[in-house]
Design a protein around this motif. Structure first.
Motif, mmCIF file in Angstrom:
data_model
loop_
_atom_site.group_PDB
_atom_site.id
_atom_site.type_symbol
_atom_site.label_atom_id
_atom_site.label_comp_id
_atom_site.label_asym_id
_atom_site.label_seq_id
_atom_site.Cartn_x
_atom_site.Cartn_y
_atom_site.Cartn_z
ATOM 1 N N ASN A 178 -1.288 0.303 17.093
ATOM 2 C CA ASN A 178 0.069 0.681 17.502
ATOM 3 C C ASN A 178 0.857 -0.525 18.021
ATOM 4 O OD1 ASN A 178 -0.320 3.256 16.760
ATOM 5 N ND2 ASN A 178 -0.418 4.133 18.817
ATOM 6 N N GLN A 220 0.849 -1.184 0.000
ATOM 7 C CA GLN A 220 0.000 0.000 0.000
ATOM 8 C C GLN A 220 0.887 1.237 0.000
ATOM 9 O OE1 GLN A 220 -1.653 -1.316 4.057
ATOM 10 N NE2 GLN A 220 -1.717 0.906 4.230
ATOM 11 N N ASN A 231 2.177 -4.882 3.242
ATOM 12 C CA ASN A 231 1.207 -5.246 4.274
ATOM 13 C C ASN A 231 0.956 -6.753 4.374
ATOM 14 O OD1 ASN A 231 -0.766 -5.794 2.268
ATOM 15 N ND2 ASN A 231 -1.470 -3.667 2.313
ATOM 16 N N THR A 232 1.288 -7.496 3.312
ATOM 17 C CA THR A 232 1.041 -8.940 3.340
ATOM 18 C C THR A 232 2.185 -9.669 2.631
ATOM 19 O OG1 THR A 232 -1.311 -8.440 3.112
ATOM 20 C CG2 THR A 232 -0.666 -10.738 2.775
ATOM 21 N N SER A 246 -1.544 9.766 17.033
ATOM 22 C CA SER A 246 -1.957 9.039 15.835
ATOM 23 C C SER A 246 -1.924 7.552 16.153
ATOM 24 C CB SER A 246 -1.007 9.321 14.674
ATOM 25 O OG SER A 246 -1.147 10.656 14.263
ATOM 26 N N TYR A 247 -2.791 6.799 15.499
ATOM 27 C CA TYR A 247 -2.869 5.364 15.761
ATOM 28 C C TYR A 247 -2.765 4.587 14.463
ATOM 29 C CZ TYR A 247 -4.311 6.968 20.307
ATOM 30 O OH TYR A 247 -4.333 7.603 21.515
ATOM 31 N N LEU A 248 -1.871 3.611 14.461
ATOM 32 C CA LEU A 248 -1.723 2.762 13.280
ATOM 33 C C LEU A 248 -2.475 1.451 13.529
ATOM 34 C CD1 LEU A 248 -0.322 2.690 10.482
ATOM 35 C CD2 LEU A 248 1.481 1.340 11.554
ATOM 36 N N GLU A 304 -5.159 9.626 12.053
ATOM 37 C CA GLU A 304 -4.313 10.769 12.406
ATOM 38 C C GLU A 304 -4.792 11.488 13.656
ATOM 39 O OE1 GLU A 304 -4.090 13.214 8.825
ATOM 40 O OE2 GLU A 304 -2.059 13.598 9.549
ATOM 41 N N MET A 360 1.941 8.828 7.032
ATOM 42 C CA MET A 360 2.570 7.623 7.570
ATOM 43 C C MET A 360 3.994 7.950 8.010
ATOM 44 S SD MET A 360 1.007 4.449 7.140
ATOM 45 C CE MET A 360 -0.413 3.758 6.315
ATOM 46 N N LEU A 417 4.831 0.464 1.378
ATOM 47 C CA LEU A 417 4.561 -0.260 2.623
ATOM 48 C C LEU A 417 4.051 -1.674 2.316
ATOM 49 C CD1 LEU A 417 4.201 -0.392 5.712
ATOM 50 C CD2 LEU A 417 2.016 0.808 5.433
ATOM 51 N N ASN A 470 -3.752 -8.163 4.468
ATOM 52 C CA ASN A 470 -3.716 -7.216 5.587
ATOM 53 C C ASN A 470 -3.795 -5.783 5.072
ATOM 54 O OD1 ASN A 470 -3.001 -9.566 7.063
ATOM 55 N ND2 ASN A 470 -0.883 -9.216 6.471
ATOM 56 N N TRP A 471 -4.029 -4.883 5.983
ATOM 57 C CA TRP A 471 -4.075 -3.461 5.635
ATOM 58 C C TRP A 471 -3.629 -2.630 6.844
ATOM 59 C CZ3 TRP A 471 -4.155 -0.861 1.330
ATOM 60 C CH2 TRP A 471 -4.429 0.514 1.364
ATOM 61 N N PHE A 472 -2.787 -1.655 6.610
ATOM 62 C CA PHE A 472 -2.418 -0.701 7.653
ATOM 63 C C PHE A 472 -3.254 0.557 7.463
ATOM 64 C CE2 PHE A 472 1.527 -3.211 7.342
ATOM 65 C CZ PHE A 472 1.781 -3.455 8.683
ATOM 66 N N ALA A 473 -3.864 1.029 8.520
ATOM 67 C CA ALA A 473 -4.647 2.260 8.421
ATOM 68 C C ALA A 473 -4.177 3.230 9.491
ATOM 69 C CB ALA A 473 -6.129 1.951 8.599
ATOM 70 N N LEU A 474 -3.896 4.422 9.066
ATOM 71 C CA LEU A 474 -3.411 5.432 10.013
ATOM 72 C C LEU A 474 -4.535 6.381 10.405
ATOM 73 C CD1 LEU A 474 -0.820 6.563 11.400
ATOM 74 C CD2 LEU A 474 -0.709 8.184 9.513
ATOM 75 N N TYR A 513 4.002 9.552 11.208
ATOM 76 C CA TYR A 513 3.724 8.590 12.276
ATOM 77 C C TYR A 513 5.006 7.856 12.668
ATOM 78 C CZ TYR A 513 1.988 4.467 14.702
ATOM 79 O OH TYR A 513 1.784 3.469 15.621
ATOM 80 N N PHE A 558 -3.769 -2.232 12.412
ATOM 81 C CA PHE A 558 -3.409 -3.349 11.547
ATOM 82 C C PHE A 558 -4.648 -4.217 11.393
ATOM 83 C CE2 PHE A 558 -1.233 -7.593 10.915
ATOM 84 C CZ PHE A 558 -0.790 -7.302 9.630
#
Lengths: 474, 442
Positions: free
Chosen positions: B397, A263, A284-285, B421-423, B438, A269, A282, B432-436, A272, B425
């Protein structure tokens, strides 16, 4: 005096060019633009033996002396390689009985050579080229916003397959991730494939945009009508013309593969990660048993460079660029720069060949029972949410009202056992089929997985009647 | 002379009989009609990342003088308030006593005191095991909201079996099919016989079908009510097996007298799996009692045999396996929740749901860890970070989320520290997917 002669000469050339209208431009190339006639198998999941086929036509361009003709990969719709999207066209067949209609009315046989799914181009070759001169593309073109181009296609049968020639201007140039030249498009031609000339009448590229349905979403879809057409310049496909792809079933050369899902890694990001300058892709899998897993990559890694070429993906379209970079790597051994846990370090990766799609998978059919099964490929594993490393076979066709259909077997079922014997590959399936043909049992049991559960299906056979039918027909 | 008298008697009795039929309908109606309830619950639904309220309409019937009402689970589930209108047109509030999604039944209690009522008329149950196809029945309720309606028909079938489809499940009962008109809104209303006894609770109808209504048999209803009265729910034992009938298995095995029930599927990590039960095993006895299911219609009976046992019961199976006859003993577990609780994360613009065993199974998840994203607010923080419905939130996180309670606790901190901010998973299918999410100050 000499100077005056030169002026006159130049102006004559210039005037000739102006005088030389569309007609002469088209005359120059008309015998190099052909109509390819072919038959496309009509695929049905409900018949083991395909019988119906459809006649189709598409425009092609003769591109070398040996009778090589380039056209759209829509001539053969199968996606040969696993690309994460389950495709119905996995079932498509190679075009057959290809004939090439030349401008002079001659019709010559040709055969399918191969195709490139990324570039959406396919190649066929005349069995006997008979001295047809190829079209030479201009290496460099200098298209700008507003440049005039001439597009040449064929009209459909109602218009006797005549050429249709129309001028367009470059209406838009998209610069990223790849440069794209777009112009307006509203002609319904024989096919979506055509030749593009510049103002001077030089062949500079092609158009090859099949209108695609927009991605299905819950938002109101923007309809695909009136989308601009892309002009694909020669340098995008010149390598293919010089060295066309060759289709060899399972031995077809495949592109490089890493085995991840990824992604964009955007500025938010980066913030962060408290590393504002960090750019990359990034991960992710990680697919099990993939080159990525073997190299030790992990979900959460950020790939910042490949062989010192920086990669950065701020948005989805940038990921395409990364994907292309991987797929078109010449050398399998590459070095990734990876960011993990506040550190940047090198990772040696040995890229593999992209796994085959279900199209290239081997298939075993049994007309008596009325089914075909295929070995599992990554696209089916993904569609059915199986474990990546799973081996097995799945039902690819079920003869309508055949024995297994009546028993309730469906396309997509994963076959785990036949007559209580585990089957995990096509050899074991073949063995079972052989045994059934020899022993002619009254019932055959299939133990299958469908959705989240397993179940048994008991297939009632009717060998007596079948033998009677067979002997009657013989 | 005698002949004439006999003829007259026959004629009169015929006349009487005709009258009786009409009369019978009216009499039966009169026994149940006063107990009919028009139900309008206000439901809490989680949508667009927030809790919203919707009003639905259903039917019900009073079954005791204290004001217990039986209706469908799908009418009363998620109800915040239940407004009932009695046949007498009294409006009475009710509270939910218990729900049983597995049989689509619910028990409500009318607040008679608040409504100033001492007692209410109620209807009685008949014996659904004694039904016959062709008997005349009536459906009472509020089809499409048209309250106090009655429709007439016959019993079309008494052993209709339905496979489970999504939320529509009925593993423990067969259905009474009737051609008495049943429409949405009839749900929860009674199906009665000419004696004025409740023989079923109407719950389903076929879309695009005509006069194909289905009711839950009264004997199933009585059992569920008793359980709910005692425990507030129906406690069921679970072992993790899907059963299959053996009609064709017999033929395949060429053993026409074979008795038993086939194991089609064994759930991972279930008591059955741990004890070594396998698909393909033929169970011939459960706790020394012979069992057999030749047809699908016999499967609910077998499921009940296990589910009706107290939780943590020992069960002994006699099984015909590939390795010969075996006796396998295992201890039952409590059947998991049908649907889980939900929770709104307003700050993030999403709602999450508890991962129940059914979700693990249907979504083919590897474990029950985490929480399921059940809805998103468009344009909210999570939506912008491309979190989607159906994803499983695994960690925030880097901190793993165990279950809904664990997440609720952690979210409290997250929502207080708005500048962080929180990541997230997340997982879906095999990806999978990472979502931030903010923080606000950025």
């Amino acid at each position: 005096m000499k100077r005056l002669t030169l002026y006159i000469f130049i102006s004559i050339v210039f005037i000739q060019n102006v005088w030389a209208g569309w007609d002469s431009k088209v005359k120059k190339i008309q015998d190099k633009i052909v109509i390819i006639e072919y038959f496309e198998q009509i695929i049905s999941f409900e018949a083991i033996v395909e019988k119906e086929r459809a006649k189709k036509q598409i425009t092609g361009i003769v591109v070398n002396d040996s009778g090589l003709i380039m056209t759209s990969s829509s001539i053969f719709k199968a996606n040969l390689e696993f690309n994460s999207v389950f495709s119905m066209f996995g079932q498509a067949e190679k075009p057959t009985d290809i004939r090439v209609k030349l401008h002079n009315g001659n019709s010559l046989p040709a055969e399918f050579i191969g195709k490139d799914d990324d570039k959406e181009l396919a190649f066929i070759r005349l069995n006997k080229p008979e001295g047809i001169k190829p079209l030479k593309f201009k290496d460099k073109s200098n298209l700008k916003l507003g440049s005039e181009v001439l597009i040449i296609q064929h009209l459909p049968e109602d218009f006797n397959y005549e050429f249709i020639v129309y001028p367009r201007r470059i209406n838009s140039i998209i610069s990223k991730p790849q440069k794209k030249y777009l112009c307006e498009n509203n002609i319904k031609a024989l096919s979506h494939f055509g030749l593009v000339l510049n103002e001077d009448g030089d062949a500079v590229g092609i158009i090859n945009s099949e209108k695609r349905m927009p991605e299905i979403s819950f938002d109101v879809p923007e309809l695909a009508f009136n989308q601009p057409v892309e002009i694909v310049l020669y340098d995008m496909f010149s390598e293919l013309v010089d060295d066309p792809p060759v289709f060899k079933e399972k031995d077809t050369a495949r592109k490089k593969w890493l085995g991840i899902y990824m992604q964009p890694f955007d500025r938010k990001m980066a913030a962060y990660y408290k590393n504002d300058d960090l750019k990359g892709v990034l991960v992710n899998t990680i697919i099990t048993d993939s080159p990525a897993e073997n190299a030790g990559l992990l979900a959460g890694d950020i790939i910042t460079a490949i062989d010192n070429v920086e990669v950065a993906a701020e948005k989805d379209s940038d990921l395409e660029e990364f994907r292309k970079l991987i797929r078109e790597q010449k050398d399998s051994n590459v070095i990734f720069k990876v960011f993990r846990d506040t550190k940047l370090f090198d990772v040696k990766v040995e890229l593999g060949a992209t796994p085959i799609s279900q199209y290239l998978a081997d298939e075993v059919s049994n007309e008596t029972l009325g089914l075909s099964v295929k070995e599992l490929t990554q696209d089916i594993i993904l569609a059915k949410q199986l474990d990546w490393e799973m081996e097995g076979v799945w039902v690819s066709k079920v003869e309508r009202a055949g024995w297994v259909d009546v028993a309730g077997l469906s396309v997509g079922d994963l076959v785990l056992q036949i007559n209580d014997k585990s089957v995990s590959n096509l050899d074991s399936v073949n063995e079972c089929f052989q045994k059934i043909e020899n022993e002619k049992p009254d019932y055959v049991s299939f133990f299958i997985k469908r959705d989240s559960g397993t179940q048994y299906l008991f297939v009632k056979t009717n060998f007596d009647e079948k033998m009677e039918l067979d002997s009657n027909t013989n | 002379m005698y002949k004439t008298i006999i003829i007259i008697v026959i004629l009169i009795s015929n006349l009487l009989a005709q009258k009786t039929f009409d009369q019978k309908i009216l009499e039966a109606r009169e026994k149940v009609f006063p107990a009919l309830v028009h139900i309008q619950p206000i439901k809490e639904v989680f949508t667009s990342g927030e809790k919203r309220h919707v009003q639905v309409t259903g039917s019900g019937v009073i079954i005791s003088k204290e004001g217990l009402v039986v209706t469908n689970n799908h009418v009363a589930e998620q109800a915040r308030f239940v407004n009932c209108t009695l046949s007498s047109k009294h409006e009475v509030e009710a509270e939910v006593v218990g729900l049983d999604p597995w049989t689509d039944l619910a028990v409500l209690k009318l607040d008679l005191e608040k409504a100033g009522l001492k007692k209410v008329p109620y209807a009685e149950f008949g014996d659904s095991d004694k039904l016959e196809v062709g008997r005349i029945v009536m459906a009472l309720g509020s089809p499409l909201g048209l309250s106090r309606s009655l429709s007439l028909g016959v019993i079309s079938s008494i052993e209709r079996y339905f496979d489970d489809v999504g939320e529509m499940v009925s593993p423990f009962n067969l259905w009474i099919q009737t051609d008495a008109a049943i429409n949405p809104g009839n749900s929860g209303g009674p199906l009665i016989d000419l004696n004025g006894k409740i023989i079923g609770i109407n719950a389903r109808a076929m879309i695009f079908g005509e006069n194909l209504g289905f009711a839950i048999p009264s004997n199933t209803v009585k059992y569920v009510i008793e359980q709910i009265k005692k425990y507030g729910e129906v406690e069921r034992s679970y072992i993790g097996v899907d059963w299959q009938e053996i009609k064709e298995y017999r033929l395949y095995k060429n053993q026409p007298d074979l008795e038993g029930v086939l194991i089609a599927s064994v759930e991972p990590n279930s008591p059955a799996e741990k004890a070594g039960l396998k698909p393909g095993d033929l169970i011939t006895k459960i706790n020394q009692k012979k069992v057999s299911a030749l047809y699908k219609e016999e499967l609910p009976k077998i499921r009940l045999l296990i589910s009706n046992l107290p939780i943590d019961s020992k069960i002994t199976f006699e099984a015909l396996t590939k390795d010969g006859n075996k006796e396998i003993t295992l201890v039952t577990q409590k059947q998991g929740k049908f649907s889980g609780n939900e929770f709104v994360c307003d700050e993030w613009g999403l709602s999450v749901k508890e991962i129940t065993p059914r979700i693990v199974k249907n979504f083919q998840l590897d474990s029950d860890k985490g929480v399921l994203i059940s809805s998103l607010r468009r344009g909210g923080k999570a939506d912008e970070a491309r979190v989607r419905r159906g994803y499983v939130l695994v960690s925030v996180n880097g901190q793993e989320i165990q279950d809904l309670e664990d997440f609720k606790e952690k979210y409290k901190t997250y929502s207080e520290e708005k500048n962080e901010s929180y990541l997230l998973f997340l997982q879906f299918a095999k990806r999978n997917w990472f979502a931030l999410i903010e923080g606000d100050s950025k």
